[in-house]
Design a protein around this motif. Structure first.
Motif, PDB file in Angstrom:
ATOM      1  N   ASP A 196      -1.320  26.998 -97.083  1.00  0.00           N
ATOM      2  CA  ASP A 196      -0.825  28.155 -97.842  1.00  0.00           C
ATOM      3  C   ASP A 196      -0.221  29.218 -96.927  1.00  0.00           C
ATOM      4  O   ASP A 196       0.145  30.299 -97.374  1.00  0.00           O
ATOM      5  CB  ASP A 196      -1.937  28.768 -98.698  1.00  0.00           C
ATOM      6  N   GLY A 197      -0.120  28.905 -95.619  1.00  0.00           N
ATOM      7  CA  GLY A 197       0.483  29.833 -94.671  1.00  0.00           C
ATOM      8  C   GLY A 197      -0.491  30.758 -93.971  1.00  0.00           C
ATOM      9  O   GLY A 197      -0.121  31.432 -93.009  1.00  0.00           O
ATOM     10  N   ARG A 198      -1.738  30.804 -94.417  1.00  0.00           N
ATOM     11  CA  ARG A 198      -2.705  31.694 -93.781  1.00  0.00           C
ATOM     12  C   ARG A 198      -3.104  31.143 -92.418  1.00  0.00           C
ATOM     13  O   ARG A 198      -3.207  29.925 -92.229  1.00  0.00           O
ATOM     14  CB  ARG A 198      -3.940  31.856 -94.659  1.00  0.00           C
ATOM     15  N   VAL A 199      -3.316  32.029 -91.458  1.00  0.00           N
ATOM     16  CA  VAL A 199      -3.646  31.635 -90.097  1.00  0.00           C
ATOM     17  C   VAL A 199      -5.002  32.224 -89.709  1.00  0.00           C
ATOM     18  O   VAL A 199      -5.262  33.411 -89.928  1.00  0.00           O
ATOM     19  CB  VAL A 199      -2.570  32.118 -89.099  1.00  0.00           C
ATOM     20  N   PHE A 200      -5.884  31.375 -89.148  1.00  0.00           N
ATOM     21  CA  PHE A 200      -7.189  31.817 -88.670  1.00  0.00           C
ATOM     22  C   PHE A 200      -7.263  31.600 -87.169  1.00  0.00           C
ATOM     23  O   PHE A 200      -6.902  30.530 -86.668  1.00  0.00           O
ATOM     24  CB  PHE A 200      -8.319  31.027 -89.336  1.00  0.00           C
ATOM     25  N   ARG A 201      -7.747  32.611 -86.445  1.00  0.00           N
ATOM     26  CA  ARG A 201      -7.940  32.464 -85.002  1.00  0.00           C
ATOM     27  C   ARG A 201      -9.322  31.876 -84.755  1.00  0.00           C
ATOM     28  O   ARG A 201     -10.323  32.377 -85.257  1.00  0.00           O
ATOM     29  CB  ARG A 201      -7.809  33.807 -84.294  1.00  0.00           C
ATOM     30  N   GLY A 202      -9.368  30.795 -83.979  1.00  0.00           N
ATOM     31  CA  GLY A 202     -10.637  30.140 -83.664  1.00  0.00           C
ATOM     32  C   GLY A 202     -11.412  30.888 -82.599  1.00  0.00           C
ATOM     33  O   GLY A 202     -10.932  31.864 -82.011  1.00  0.00           O
ATOM     34  N   ARG A 203     -12.608  30.422 -82.331  1.00  0.00           N
ATOM     35  CA  ARG A 203     -13.468  31.058 -81.320  1.00  0.00           C
ATOM     36  C   ARG A 203     -12.790  31.028 -79.957  1.00  0.00           C
ATOM     37  O   ARG A 203     -12.353  29.980 -79.486  1.00  0.00           O
ATOM     38  CB  ARG A 203     -14.807  30.318 -81.231  1.00  0.00           C
ATOM     39  N   VAL A 204     -12.743  32.176 -79.317  1.00  0.00           N
ATOM     40  CA  VAL A 204     -12.103  32.278 -78.006  1.00  0.00           C
ATOM     41  C   VAL A 204     -12.916  31.545 -76.942  1.00  0.00           C
ATOM     42  O   VAL A 204     -12.369  30.970 -76.002  1.00  0.00           O
ATOM     43  CB  VAL A 204     -11.921  33.763 -77.604  1.00  0.00           C
ATOM     44  N   ARG A 205     -14.239  31.509 -77.117  1.00  0.00           N
ATOM     45  CA  ARG A 205     -15.114  30.945 -76.076  1.00  0.00           C
ATOM     46  C   ARG A 205     -15.184  29.422 -76.104  1.00  0.00           C
ATOM     47  O   ARG A 205     -15.837  28.823 -75.253  1.00  0.00           O
ATOM     48  CB  ARG A 205     -16.529  31.521 -76.217  1.00  0.00           C
ATOM     49  N   THR A 206     -14.532  28.781 -77.047  1.00  0.00           N
ATOM     50  CA  THR A 206     -14.598  27.313 -77.120  1.00  0.00           C
ATOM     51  C   THR A 206     -13.203  26.695 -77.207  1.00  0.00           C
ATOM     52  O   THR A 206     -12.864  26.035 -78.188  1.00  0.00           O
ATOM     53  CB  THR A 206     -15.435  26.861 -78.338  1.00  0.00           C
ATOM     54  N   ASP A 214      -2.471  25.815 -82.782  1.00  0.00           N
ATOM     55  CA  ASP A 214      -1.711  26.245 -81.615  1.00  0.00           C
ATOM     56  C   ASP A 214      -2.441  27.391 -80.936  1.00  0.00           C
ATOM     57  O   ASP A 214      -2.703  28.425 -81.541  1.00  0.00           O
ATOM     58  CB  ASP A 214      -0.298  26.686 -82.022  1.00  0.00           C
ATOM     59  N   ARG A 215      -2.811  27.180 -79.680  1.00  0.00           N
ATOM     60  CA  ARG A 215      -3.516  28.198 -78.894  1.00  0.00           C
ATOM     61  C   ARG A 215      -4.734  28.739 -79.648  1.00  0.00           C
ATOM     62  O   ARG A 215      -4.991  29.936 -79.665  1.00  0.00           O
ATOM     63  CB  ARG A 215      -2.562  29.326 -78.489  1.00  0.00           C
ATOM     64  N   GLY A 216      -5.459  27.826 -80.278  1.00  0.00           N
ATOM     65  CA  GLY A 216      -6.688  28.215 -80.960  1.00  0.00           C
ATOM     66  C   GLY A 216      -6.493  28.824 -82.329  1.00  0.00           C
ATOM     67  O   GLY A 216      -7.462  29.278 -82.944  1.00  0.00           O
ATOM     68  N   CYS A 217      -5.255  28.841 -82.838  1.00  0.00           N
ATOM     69  CA  CYS A 217      -4.983  29.385 -84.165  1.00  0.00           C
ATOM     70  C   CYS A 217      -4.697  28.243 -85.140  1.00  0.00           C
ATOM     71  O   CYS A 217      -3.914  27.348 -84.835  1.00  0.00           O
ATOM     72  CB  CYS A 217      -3.795  30.350 -84.125  1.00  0.00           C
ATOM     73  N   TYR A 218      -5.338  28.315 -86.304  1.00  0.00           N
ATOM     74  CA  TYR A 218      -5.233  27.262 -87.309  1.00  0.00           C
ATOM     75  C   TYR A 218      -4.351  27.753 -88.465  1.00  0.00           C
ATOM     76  O   TYR A 218      -4.668  28.751 -89.107  1.00  0.00           O
ATOM     77  CB  TYR A 218      -6.614  26.902 -87.848  1.00  0.00           C
ATOM     78  N   ILE A 255       8.475  30.352 -85.241  1.00  0.00           N
ATOM     79  CA  ILE A 255       8.848  30.243 -83.826  1.00  0.00           C
ATOM     80  C   ILE A 255       7.629  30.267 -82.926  1.00  0.00           C
ATOM     81  O   ILE A 255       7.552  29.569 -81.921  1.00  0.00           O
ATOM     82  CB  ILE A 255       9.817  31.382 -83.433  1.00  0.00           C
ATOM     83  N   ASP A 256       6.618  31.065 -83.277  1.00  0.00           N
ATOM     84  CA  ASP A 256       5.420  31.175 -82.438  1.00  0.00           C
ATOM     85  C   ASP A 256       4.388  30.107 -82.769  1.00  0.00           C
ATOM     86  O   ASP A 256       3.291  30.114 -82.258  1.00  0.00           O
ATOM     87  CB  ASP A 256       4.782  32.569 -82.593  1.00  0.00           C
ATOM     88  N   GLY A 257       4.735  29.156 -83.633  1.00  0.00           N
ATOM     89  CA  GLY A 257       3.814  28.092 -84.001  1.00  0.00           C
ATOM     90  C   GLY A 257       2.895  28.449 -85.137  1.00  0.00           C
ATOM     91  O   GLY A 257       2.099  27.641 -85.579  1.00  0.00           O
ATOM     92  N   HIS A 258       2.997  29.672 -85.630  1.00  0.00           N
ATOM     93  CA  HIS A 258       2.114  30.140 -86.693  1.00  0.00           C
ATOM     94  C   HIS A 258       2.907  30.362 -87.979  1.00  0.00           C
ATOM     95  O   HIS A 258       4.062  30.745 -87.946  1.00  0.00           O
ATOM     96  CB  HIS A 258       1.434  31.455 -86.286  1.00  0.00           C
ATOM     97  N   GLU A 262     -12.884  22.881 -77.959  1.00  0.00           N
ATOM     98  CA  GLU A 262     -13.085  22.467 -79.349  1.00  0.00           C
ATOM     99  C   GLU A 262     -11.765  22.476 -80.100  1.00  0.00           C
ATOM    100  O   GLU A 262     -11.455  21.543 -80.849  1.00  0.00           O
ATOM    101  CB  GLU A 262     -14.081  23.405 -80.030  1.00  0.00           C
ATOM    102  N   HIS A 263     -10.963  23.513 -79.886  1.00  0.00           N
ATOM    103  CA  HIS A 263      -9.683  23.624 -80.587  1.00  0.00           C
ATOM    104  C   HIS A 263      -8.700  22.561 -80.099  1.00  0.00           C
ATOM    105  O   HIS A 263      -7.914  22.023 -80.883  1.00  0.00           O
ATOM    106  CB  HIS A 263      -9.107  25.022 -80.404  1.00  0.00           C
ATOM    107  N   SER A 264      -8.767  22.239 -78.806  1.00  0.00           N
ATOM    108  CA  SER A 264      -7.894  21.189 -78.272  1.00  0.00           C
ATOM    109  C   SER A 264      -8.234  19.849 -78.893  1.00  0.00           C
ATOM    110  O   SER A 264      -7.344  19.056 -79.236  1.00  0.00           O
ATOM    111  CB  SER A 264      -8.035  21.110 -76.742  1.00  0.00           C
ATOM    112  N   ARG A 265      -9.528  19.580 -79.052  1.00  0.00           N
ATOM    113  CA  ARG A 265      -9.943  18.319 -79.677  1.00  0.00           C
ATOM    114  C   ARG A 265      -9.510  18.272 -81.143  1.00  0.00           C
ATOM    115  O   ARG A 265      -9.038  17.241 -81.635  1.00  0.00           O
ATOM    116  CB  ARG A 265     -11.458  18.151 -79.558  1.00  0.00           C
ATOM    117  N   ASN A 266      -9.661  19.408 -81.821  1.00  0.00           N
ATOM    118  CA  ASN A 266      -9.230  19.456 -83.226  1.00  0.00           C
ATOM    119  C   ASN A 266      -7.724  19.262 -83.342  1.00  0.00           C
ATOM    120  O   ASN A 266      -7.242  18.602 -84.260  1.00  0.00           O
ATOM    121  CB  ASN A 266      -9.632  20.794 -83.849  1.00  0.00           C
ATOM    122  N   LYS A 267      -6.989  19.858 -82.402  1.00  0.00           N
ATOM    123  CA  LYS A 267      -5.533  19.716 -82.424  1.00  0.00           C
ATOM    124  C   LYS A 267      -5.133  18.256 -82.248  1.00  0.00           C
ATOM    125  O   LYS A 267      -4.250  17.747 -82.955  1.00  0.00           O
ATOM    126  CB  LYS A 267      -4.905  20.567 -81.325  1.00  0.00           C
TER     127      LYS A 267
END
Length: 230
Positions: free
Chosen positions: A83-93, A75-79, A140-143, A96-101
């Protein structure tokens, strides 16, 4: 896989399909596993990824690579991981995140409405063992992830000493705020990937129990509790 990397995996009893994600921390590559372990190595992250041939490993940011099968939401580049951990993806791509989603959403088919699913299990109302159905849900925020109780029988009410209205349609952490997060991995894996499992050391307010879990349909996990009398 190189001989050196193969030795590292064997020494640390690392099964590739049980890798959650890999992160560069303090100059080392840390391999996080579904059993809760984390193993450190000086081997570069790119070298470890190259050795995981046949697996869908997504490099989402500098120093962060995730096992696509362990991603439950993008969601919005966050994976968000199982286990509940969230990673923010590269802002400049962002593309790529949309394709992965899109790819991940194809794997995680949207579950049907819960009503028909739950109605099939009303036959369990008088089952003598505590029984419940839980659904994987997002914050609620998708994360972040949690589980929503969608059904519980009378024995579950009696065991937890909580009425059904206070359980059904409430999240696990609403009802049990001190619940251990390590069980998220197990329940998420079953809800998403299927199969069945027995949790031997699950702790409740009534003492230790065995939990017999199995997937009902994608996103849902059924659990039967058996008190450990040993």
């Amino acid at each position: 896989m190189s001989i050196q990397l193969d030795k590292f995996f064997r020494k640390n009893q690392i099964i590739p399909k049980e890798i959650l994600y890999l992160v560069r921390e303090e100059g080392k590559t840390v391999v996080y596993l579904t059993d809760g372990r984390s193993v450190r190595t000086f081997t570069p992250l790119k070298t470890v990824i190259a050795g995981l041939q046949g697996m869908r490993i997504l490099s989402v940011n500098k120093g962060v690579a995730v096992n696509e099968l362990q991603v439950v939401n993008v969601d919005r580049g966050c994976y968000t991981m199982t286990d509940g951990r969230v990673f923010r993806g590269r802002v400049r791509t962002p593309g790529e995140h949309s394709r992965n989603k899109t790819m991940i959403n194809r794997r995680l088919a949207t579950p049907q409405t819960t009503a028909p699913l739950v109605s099939r299990f009303t036959i369990m109302d008088n089952f003598p063992l505590p029984f419940c159905i839980i659904e994987l849900v997002f914050g609620i925020d998708g994360h972040g992830i949690d589980f929503m109780f969608r059904y519980c029988n009378k024995a579950m009410e009696e065991f937890e000493q909580i009425d059904r209205e206070s359980l059904v349609n409430h999240t696990y952490y609403d009802v049990f705020p001190r619940g251990e997060r390590k069980w998220l991995i197990t329940f998420s894996d079953i809800a998403l990937h299927g199969g069945q499992r027995v949790i031997e050391d699950f702790k409740t307010g009534q003492g230790p129990v065995r939990v017999y879990c199995f997937q009902l349909e994608e996103g849902f996990c059924a659990c039967a509790l058996v008190a450990d009398k040993t």
